[in-house]
Design a protein around this motif. Structure first.
Motif, short mmCIF file in Angstrom:
data_model
loop_
_atom_site.label_atom_id
_atom_site.label_comp_id
_atom_site.label_asym_id
_atom_site.label_seq_id
_atom_site.Cartn_x
_atom_site.Cartn_y
_atom_site.Cartn_z
N MET A 197 0.74 -1.09 0.07
CA MET A 197 -0.15 -0.01 0.25
C MET A 197 0.72 1.25 -0.11
SD MET A 197 -2.92 -1.31 2.73
CE MET A 197 -3.88 0.42 2.57
N ARG A 198 1.87 1.21 0.79
CA ARG A 198 2.61 2.48 1.00
C ARG A 198 3.71 2.47 -0.35
NH1 ARG A 198 3.09 0.91 7.12
NH2 ARG A 198 1.63 2.62 7.88
N THR A 249 0.45 7.32 -2.24
CA THR A 249 -0.53 8.02 -2.37
C THR A 249 -1.19 8.30 -0.89
OG1 THR A 249 -2.31 6.40 -2.69
CG2 THR A 249 -1.40 7.19 -4.56
N LYS A 250 -1.52 9.60 -0.89
CA LYS A 250 -1.92 10.22 0.40
C LYS A 250 -2.94 9.43 0.99
CE LYS A 250 -4.53 13.76 0.78
NZ LYS A 250 -5.40 15.13 0.61
N ASP A 254 -1.80 3.42 7.74
CA ASP A 254 -1.73 3.91 9.06
C ASP A 254 -2.89 3.35 10.06
OD1 ASP A 254 0.74 4.94 8.44
OD2 ASP A 254 -0.04 6.94 8.16
N GLU A 255 -3.80 3.50 9.29
CA GLU A 255 -5.08 2.95 10.07
C GLU A 255 -5.04 1.47 10.39
OE1 GLU A 255 -8.07 6.70 8.90
OE2 GLU A 255 -8.32 4.69 7.67
N LEU A 256 -4.91 0.77 9.16
CA LEU A 256 -4.71 -0.62 9.55
C LEU A 256 -3.68 -1.15 10.49
CD1 LEU A 256 -5.26 -1.98 5.59
CD2 LEU A 256 -6.68 -2.21 7.52
N ALA A 257 -2.66 -0.52 10.51
CA ALA A 257 -1.41 -0.72 11.32
C ALA A 257 -1.94 -0.69 12.72
CB ALA A 257 -0.21 0.19 11.19
#
Length: 75
Positions: A54-55, A59-60, A67-70
């Motif tokens: 994803m990273r 993309t913003k 970050d939310e999934l982390a």
């Protein structure tokens, strides 16, 4: 060991309510939570791979979701 399907789902219907911005926000939040719960069930290695992939797209929006999934990573 390969898992075999346990059954077939026929005639599934899923809809959305998109009359207002708030409806859309609620639908997106519900979908993100569903994805997070699936993510939580993944192996630690698979979780790391998904976050890296994803990273890599840089993309913003995807970085924010990563970050939310982390928060749901296995420890």
């Amino acid at each position: 060991m390969t898992k075999k399907p346990t059954g077939v789902l026929n005639n599934i219907f899923m809809g959305t309510i998109c009359d207002t911005k708030e409806d859309v926000a609620g639908e997106v939040t519900a979908l993100k939570l569903a994805v997070a719960l699936i993510f939580k069930r993944m192996t630690k290695d698979a979780q790391e791979e998904i976050l890296i992939e994803m990273r890599q797209l840089k993309t913003k929006e995807l970085n924010k979701v990563a970050d939310e999934l982390a928060q749901f990573k296995s420890k």
